[in-house]
Design an enzyme around this catalytic site. Structure first.
Site, PDB file in Angstrom:
ATOM      1  N   HIS A  41      54.833 -25.543 -19.405  1.00 34.47           N
ATOM      2  CA  HIS A  41      54.030 -24.600 -20.197  1.00 34.47           C
ATOM      3  C   HIS A  41      53.139 -25.385 -21.149  1.00 34.47           C
ATOM      4  CE1 HIS A  41      52.867 -21.444 -22.945  1.00 34.47           C
ATOM      5  NE2 HIS A  41      53.558 -21.980 -23.934  1.00 34.47           N
ATOM      6  N   GLU A  70      61.232 -21.506 -25.574  1.00 30.34           N
ATOM      7  CA  GLU A  70      60.882 -20.830 -24.316  1.00 30.34           C
ATOM      8  C   GLU A  70      61.907 -21.122 -23.212  1.00 30.34           C
ATOM      9  OE1 GLU A  70      58.767 -18.717 -24.741  1.00 30.34           O
ATOM     10  OE2 GLU A  70      57.171 -19.396 -26.064  1.00 30.34           O
ATOM     11  N   HIS A  86      47.555 -16.932 -25.000  1.00 34.58           N
ATOM     12  CA  HIS A  86      48.581 -17.912 -25.389  1.00 34.58           C
ATOM     13  C   HIS A  86      48.491 -19.206 -24.576  1.00 34.58           C
ATOM     14  CE1 HIS A  86      53.028 -18.743 -26.588  1.00 34.58           C
ATOM     15  NE2 HIS A  86      52.517 -19.818 -26.022  1.00 34.58           N
ATOM     16  N   HIS A  90      48.973 -25.093 -23.511  1.00 34.11           N
ATOM     17  CA  HIS A  90      47.926 -24.251 -24.100  1.00 34.11           C
ATOM     18  C   HIS A  90      46.537 -24.821 -23.812  1.00 34.11           C
ATOM     19  CE1 HIS A  90      51.154 -23.363 -27.470  1.00 34.11           C
ATOM     20  NE2 HIS A  90      51.475 -22.780 -26.333  1.00 34.11           N
ATOM     21  N   GLU A 104      37.869 -26.744  -4.228  1.00 32.67           N
ATOM     22  CA  GLU A 104      39.247 -27.005  -3.799  1.00 32.67           C
ATOM     23  C   GLU A 104      40.300 -26.126  -4.467  1.00 32.67           C
ATOM     24  OE1 GLU A 104      39.925 -31.211  -3.478  1.00 32.67           O
ATOM     25  OE2 GLU A 104      38.283 -31.376  -2.047  1.00 32.67           O
TER      26      GLU A 104
END
Ligand code: 13P
Ligand code: ZN
Length: 270
Positions: A139, A116, A210, A141, A169
């Site tokens: 990134h 990525e 994803h 999952h 919040e």
């Protein structure tokens, strides 16, 4: 030259990947992080004239020419970073207008940066335009955010409003909301470009079916950003199938804006 394993950026990266694994956000090789470093801090630990190997990136990012990044390796498990940081992480410098990454440290088994990398580097370019203090793209999952993309509309305003309503919040932590991409093929320049475009208006970008991307000024802040959104998604997944008796209203959110000196995304509150 100091030992790079003692560098604050390395210690923090190892702690963060370990913590993310422990949160269940990074099964197997899931997830990736890139951390922008200053040349002066890198030079305390490495001879920056010594390039181990040059790796083509497959995209161009002239804005990042000469910039240094600590990046998780492709196919590597966050679980293992703490035991073998030099195998699972790499420190690279971009050159040739971003088309080449010069490896200065790490990936010692012959590996390379995350698949990525386009989404990471393009997102850095986008966030640096908005905030020059941005250093991190992360990134992962997380299960509840991912689950939510199966059962909730992917409309960004609606998705954001639902998350804001789940914890008091949330609007304070991510007033710019959450942007959402439809399912796209991961690891491509196309999803990288689409993510970067979304990063211009929010620090959180959901990849439907994803995972999620977060951006911020340091690892702690970016972790906390994703943690807050994931907590909100967890509450949503606990209550979505039940009748809603109480909720955080737009009026309450306006009170929060005033109290905390933030402004929710334009047009997202009534
Ligand atoms: P990498 O192992 O290449 O970092 O890929 C993991 C991932 O989460 C892909 O989206
Ligand atoms: Zn992923």
């Amino acid at each position: 030259m100091k030992d790079i394993l003692t560098a604050p950026f390395m210690v923090e990266m190892i702690r963060t990947t370990t913590n993310m694994y422990n949160h269940g956000w990074d099964e197997r090789n899931g997830g990736n992080i890139s951390l922008l470093l200053d040349e002066t801090e890198v030079k305390e630990y490495l001879d920056t004239d010594h390039v181990i190997r040059s790796i083509p990136t497959g995209f161009s990012a002239p804005e990042l020419d000469g910039r240094y990044f600590l990046v998780t390796g492709t196919g590597k498990y966050f679980k293992n970073v703490q035991y073998a940081p030099d195998v699972n992480l790499g420190l690279v410098r971009l050159c040739d207008g971003g088309e080449t990454a010069q490896l200065l440290w790490g990936y010692t088994d012959g590996g390379k940066f995350t698949s990525e990398f386009p989404a990471h580097m393009m997102s850095h370019v986008a966030r640096l335009k908005v905030d020059s203090a941005n250093r991190v793209v992360m990134h992962c999952h997380p299960a509840n955010l991912l689950a939510m993309t199966y059962v909730h509309t992917l409309d960004e305003r609606e998705f954001t409003r639902t998350l804001w309503q789940m914890c008091t919040e949330c609007i304070v932590v991510f007033p710019d909301g959450v942007n959402v991409l439809p399912w796209m093929l991961c690891g491509t320049n196309e999803i990288g470009e689409a993510t970067a475009e979304k990063m211009l208006t929010a620090r959180l970008v959901v990849w439907s079916l994803h995972g999620i991307y977060g951006a911020g000024k340091d690892l702690d802040e970016t972790f906390g950003l994703i943690e807050t959104a994931e907590k909100a998604a967890e509450i949503y997944m606990k209550i979505a199938h039940l009748p809603r008796v109480n909720t955080i209203t737009d009026d309450m959110m306006h009170q929060l804006e005033e109290r905390f000196g933030v402004k929710g995304r334009e047009g997202y509150l009534d």
